[in-house]
Motif scaffolding. Structure first.
Motif, PDB file in Angstrom:
ATOM      1  N   VAL A 166       3.501 -63.805 -32.198  1.00  0.00           N
ATOM      2  CA  VAL A 166       3.248 -62.852 -31.011  1.00  0.00           C
ATOM      3  C   VAL A 166       1.971 -61.855 -32.038  1.00  0.00           C
ATOM      4  O   VAL A 166       2.689 -61.490 -33.020  1.00  0.00           O
ATOM      5  CB  VAL A 166       4.849 -61.716 -30.604  1.00  0.00           C
ATOM      6  N   CYS A 167       1.365 -61.260 -31.597  1.00  0.00           N
ATOM      7  CA  CYS A 167       0.596 -60.917 -32.287  1.00  0.00           C
ATOM      8  C   CYS A 167       1.001 -59.172 -33.335  1.00  0.00           C
ATOM      9  O   CYS A 167       1.379 -58.841 -31.889  1.00  0.00           O
ATOM     10  CB  CYS A 167      -0.984 -60.527 -31.227  1.00  0.00           C
ATOM     11  N   SER A 168       0.905 -58.749 -34.032  1.00  0.00           N
ATOM     12  CA  SER A 168       1.273 -57.697 -34.635  1.00  0.00           C
ATOM     13  C   SER A 168       0.293 -56.765 -33.967  1.00  0.00           C
ATOM     14  O   SER A 168       0.655 -55.460 -34.376  1.00  0.00           O
ATOM     15  CB  SER A 168       0.867 -57.863 -36.314  1.00  0.00           C
TER      16      SER A 168
ATOM     17  N   LYS B 193      -1.206 -73.079 -36.145  1.00  0.00           N
ATOM     18  CA  LYS B 193      -0.254 -73.944 -35.876  1.00  0.00           C
ATOM     19  C   LYS B 193       0.623 -74.721 -37.131  1.00  0.00           C
ATOM     20  O   LYS B 193       1.699 -75.309 -36.562  1.00  0.00           O
ATOM     21  CB  LYS B 193      -1.021 -75.117 -35.481  1.00  0.00           C
ATOM     22  N   LEU B 194       0.183 -74.099 -37.868  1.00  0.00           N
ATOM     23  CA  LEU B 194       1.234 -74.565 -38.814  1.00  0.00           C
ATOM     24  C   LEU B 194       2.631 -73.915 -38.925  1.00  0.00           C
ATOM     25  O   LEU B 194       3.899 -74.835 -39.524  1.00  0.00           O
ATOM     26  CB  LEU B 194       0.671 -74.395 -40.342  1.00  0.00           C
TER      27      LEU B 194
ATOM     28  N   GLY C 211      -4.317 -69.065 -32.369  1.00  0.00           N
ATOM     29  CA  GLY C 211      -3.920 -67.681 -33.065  1.00  0.00           C
ATOM     30  C   GLY C 211      -3.779 -67.965 -35.024  1.00  0.00           C
ATOM     31  O   GLY C 211      -4.289 -68.671 -35.160  1.00  0.00           O
ATOM     32  N   HIS C 212      -4.107 -66.724 -35.628  1.00  0.00           N
ATOM     33  CA  HIS C 212      -3.439 -66.969 -37.478  1.00  0.00           C
ATOM     34  C   HIS C 212      -2.516 -65.929 -37.475  1.00  0.00           C
ATOM     35  O   HIS C 212      -1.542 -65.221 -36.747  1.00  0.00           O
ATOM     36  CB  HIS C 212      -4.740 -65.589 -37.534  1.00  0.00           C
ATOM     37  N   PHE C 213      -1.905 -66.301 -39.159  1.00  0.00           N
ATOM     38  CA  PHE C 213      -0.990 -66.219 -39.726  1.00  0.00           C
ATOM     39  C   PHE C 213      -0.998 -65.706 -40.992  1.00  0.00           C
ATOM     40  O   PHE C 213      -1.923 -66.747 -41.586  1.00  0.00           O
ATOM     41  CB  PHE C 213       0.324 -66.019 -39.291  1.00  0.00           C
TER      42      PHE C 213
ATOM     43  N   CYS D 108       1.401 -61.767 -38.146  1.00  0.00           N
ATOM     44  CA  CYS D 108       0.242 -62.655 -37.327  1.00  0.00           C
ATOM     45  C   CYS D 108      -0.683 -61.699 -36.009  1.00  0.00           C
ATOM     46  O   CYS D 108      -0.787 -60.533 -35.675  1.00  0.00           O
ATOM     47  CB  CYS D 108       1.411 -63.561 -35.928  1.00  0.00           C
ATOM     48  N   SER D 109      -1.880 -62.458 -35.979  1.00  0.00           N
ATOM     49  CA  SER D 109      -2.968 -61.836 -35.138  1.00  0.00           C
ATOM     50  C   SER D 109      -3.902 -62.689 -34.513  1.00  0.00           C
ATOM     51  O   SER D 109      -3.802 -63.579 -35.016  1.00  0.00           O
ATOM     52  CB  SER D 109      -4.141 -61.412 -35.786  1.00  0.00           C
ATOM     53  N   ASP D 110      -3.962 -62.118 -33.239  1.00  0.00           N
ATOM     54  CA  ASP D 110      -4.534 -63.983 -32.600  1.00  0.00           C
ATOM     55  C   ASP D 110      -6.105 -63.392 -32.691  1.00  0.00           C
ATOM     56  O   ASP D 110      -6.575 -62.156 -33.692  1.00  0.00           O
ATOM     57  CB  ASP D 110      -4.554 -63.369 -30.604  1.00  0.00           C
ATOM     58  N   ASN D 111      -7.142 -64.052 -32.469  1.00  0.00           N
ATOM     59  CA  ASN D 111      -8.791 -63.234 -32.447  1.00  0.00           C
ATOM     60  C   ASN D 111      -9.390 -62.436 -32.736  1.00  0.00           C
ATOM     61  O   ASN D 111     -10.049 -62.422 -33.747  1.00  0.00           O
ATOM     62  CB  ASN D 111      -9.124 -64.898 -32.022  1.00  0.00           C
TER      63      ASN D 111
END
Length: 529
Positions: free
Chosen positions: A67-69, A60-61, A79-81, A88-91
């Motif tokens: 896109v998930c790496s 969100k930041l 997701g996260h980065f 980047c990665s999803d949960n």
């Protein structure tokens, strides 16, 4: 008189003595540990030993789709980065991303002489909009279809098409256009102490471009008026070395300034992301720690008033969408100016002072950079500060803060706790007592911005004769008023505010302040009774 003699047990005495000794040793070790923590916490900078682990933050930041790496699928808002390298990665793919993709190295374990050699850290996809290939100089299109396209170096920020990537994949990284602001990993020296097993900073070696090297240390305060510090920290760590970006904690900016001390004799620059209080906190800590050479300080205004930021040209508030590249460019192009620092001393006296009773005769001092006031505006600010520090203050934003200021200011319109303030204090400018009109506040200015952008000096930029008529006739500077305000001339401007309603009028330009004079020293005596 009777004496009673009874046998005693040697075993009991030995047991009591052993227990007392054990407690004494335990207390002694505890006191030594606390003393070590107190005296060393500002002198030791610990470095994470697991230097290749990702630092995950909410996607969100980034305020854009990613896109998930790992699985090459579009991520939701959950997701996260990695704030350091941009992976980047999803949960469900976080563990796989940790195992598959390397992150920025925080330090190189082998000692280097110049820190000149460094490999690119390429990250595939999730490039910012408008990215340009460093090989063919054409735009990298990411809107035609979903997926991971292009490559980006997490250090130098160069980007390349997938078809052009082979030409730059094996080249050395020069840290890009902002290399003069970065601490390269090979320049950071760290070791383990014999007592503590944690890795701590021991020194910094200048890179080969040391002639123009002025590293930037970022200090962000998440408690400032707007809630943008988290985004600033995450995005700045993606451009700079992650260890040179700090979020202010309980102990303040001491750890951040240790990097400036280790970088000496190189002069560092500091970006303070926060309000005027945060900037003053950093400036005072620089003075307290005797950091030499003195760092240059830039401001990213995240506070409520941001008066110092307005005067120095950094703006009234931070950008709606923070772009680290644009702001680093502004810092690189900024000019250095001098700012007066004023010593403010507070002396309190009591009838018990002659007996040297602690708490009844106190003297303390602090440094002023913006302005100092006694009266209704100071009371409103104090009430706001108490409200912000309370447990009921759950959400921080500039709008909420200004609403609180409005409420406390409106309260003083009705309640008027500072009415007839002129009868309760004496004002001396350069040793001369000033006759005060009816006032509820006395404001001493170092900069021409007060109360979130009100230019008290600019409101009085009229003919000199008219200015003199506005002042007290016995002011020591009555006949030598300076027309141009300066933040580095060693002179203070003193104004009066009539009421809380007068503050509101000044905010919208419907009234003018009461000019009391200029001076190189100001003394305010609070009268008893």
């Amino acid at each position: 008189m009777r004496f009673s003699l009874r046998p005693f047990s040697n075993t009991g005495v030995m047991l009591d003595f052993s227990f007392t000794l054990f407690v004494s040793v335990l207390l002694g070790l505890g006191l030594m540990w606390l003393a070590g923590r107190y005296f060393l916490k500002e002198d030791v900078v610990y470095i994470p030993d697991n230097c290749r682990r990702h630092a995950w933050k909410s996607v969100k930041l980034l305020a854009r789709s990613c896109v998930c790496s790992v699985c090459d699928t579009s991520m939701s808002s959950n997701g996260h980065f990695c704030e350091s390298c941009g992976v980047c990665s999803d949960n469900g793919c976080v563990r796989k991303a940790d195992e598959k993709f390397p992150c920025k190295q925080l330090r190189i374990r082998t000692r280097a002489d110049d820190g000149s050699t460094c490999r690119h850290l390429w990250v595939k996809g999730n490039l910012p909009l408008g990215s340009e290939c460093c090989v063919c100089r054409e735009d990298i299109d990411q809107t035609s279809e979903l997926g991971l396209f292009g490559q980006r170096c997490a250090w130098c920020q160069r980007m390349a098409h997938d078809k052009c990537f082979s030409e730059v994949s094996s080249t050395l990284c020069d840290f890009g256009p902002f290399k003069e602001m970065i601490f390269p990993p090979k320049c950071i020296l760290a070791s383990r102490s014999k007592v503590a097993q944690k890795v701590h900073l021991t020194g910094i070696i200048p890179p080969e471009w040391k002639a123009n090297w002025r590293p930037l240390i970022v200090v962000a305060n998440s408690k400032s008026g707007s809630s943008g510090a988290d985004q600033v920290v995450a995005l700045m760590r993606g451009i700079l070395h992650p260890l040179q970006v700090f979020e202010l904690g309980q102990h303040g900016p001491h750890e951040a300034l240790q990097w400036a001390i280790h970088a000496a004799p190189t002069r560092c620059r500091i970006l303070v992301a926060g309000g005027d209080g945060t900037v003053g906190w950093v400036l005072n800590t620089i003075l307290q720690m005797k950091v030499e050479p003195h760092p240059e300080v830039a401001i990213l205004p995240l506070g409520t008033g941001n008066d110092l930021s307005r005067v120095l040209g950094w703006g009234a508030e931070g950008p709606d969408e923070f772009d680290p590249i644009d702001y680093l460019t502004r810092i690189a192009q900024a000019e250095t100016v001098q700012l007066d620092r004023w010593l403010a001393e507070i002396n309190t006296h009591s009838s018990l002072a002659r007996f040297h009773v602690p708490g009844f005769s106190q003297s303390r001092h602090f440094y002023m950079y913006n302005y100092l006031s006694v009266g209704v505006d100071a009371l409103v600010t104090l009430n706001f500060h108490k409200a912000r520090e309370s447990s009921f203050y759950l959400y921080s934003s500039r709008f909420v803060n200004k609403l609180l200021y409005l409420c406390f200011g409106t309260q003083q319109v009705v309640q008027q706790d500072c009415v007839e303030l002129e009868k309760h204090l004496d004002l001396y400018l350069d040793g001369v007592r000033i006759d005060l009109p009816s006032l509820q506040s006395v404001v001493v200015l170092n900069i021409d911005s007060w109360g979130a952008g009100v230019k008290l000096w600019g409101m009085q930029s009229v003919a000199k004769k008219r200015i003199a008529n506005k002042m007290s006739k016995n002011s020591p500077t009555h006949s030598i008023m300076k027309e141009i305000h300066s933040i580095s001339d060693g002179i203070l401007e003193v104004f009066g505010v009539v009421s809380s309603f007068h503050i509101a009028q000044l905010q919208v330009g419907l009234s003018k302040p009461v000019r009391l004079g200029q001076a190189k020293s100001v003394r305010v005596s609070i009268l008893s009774g």
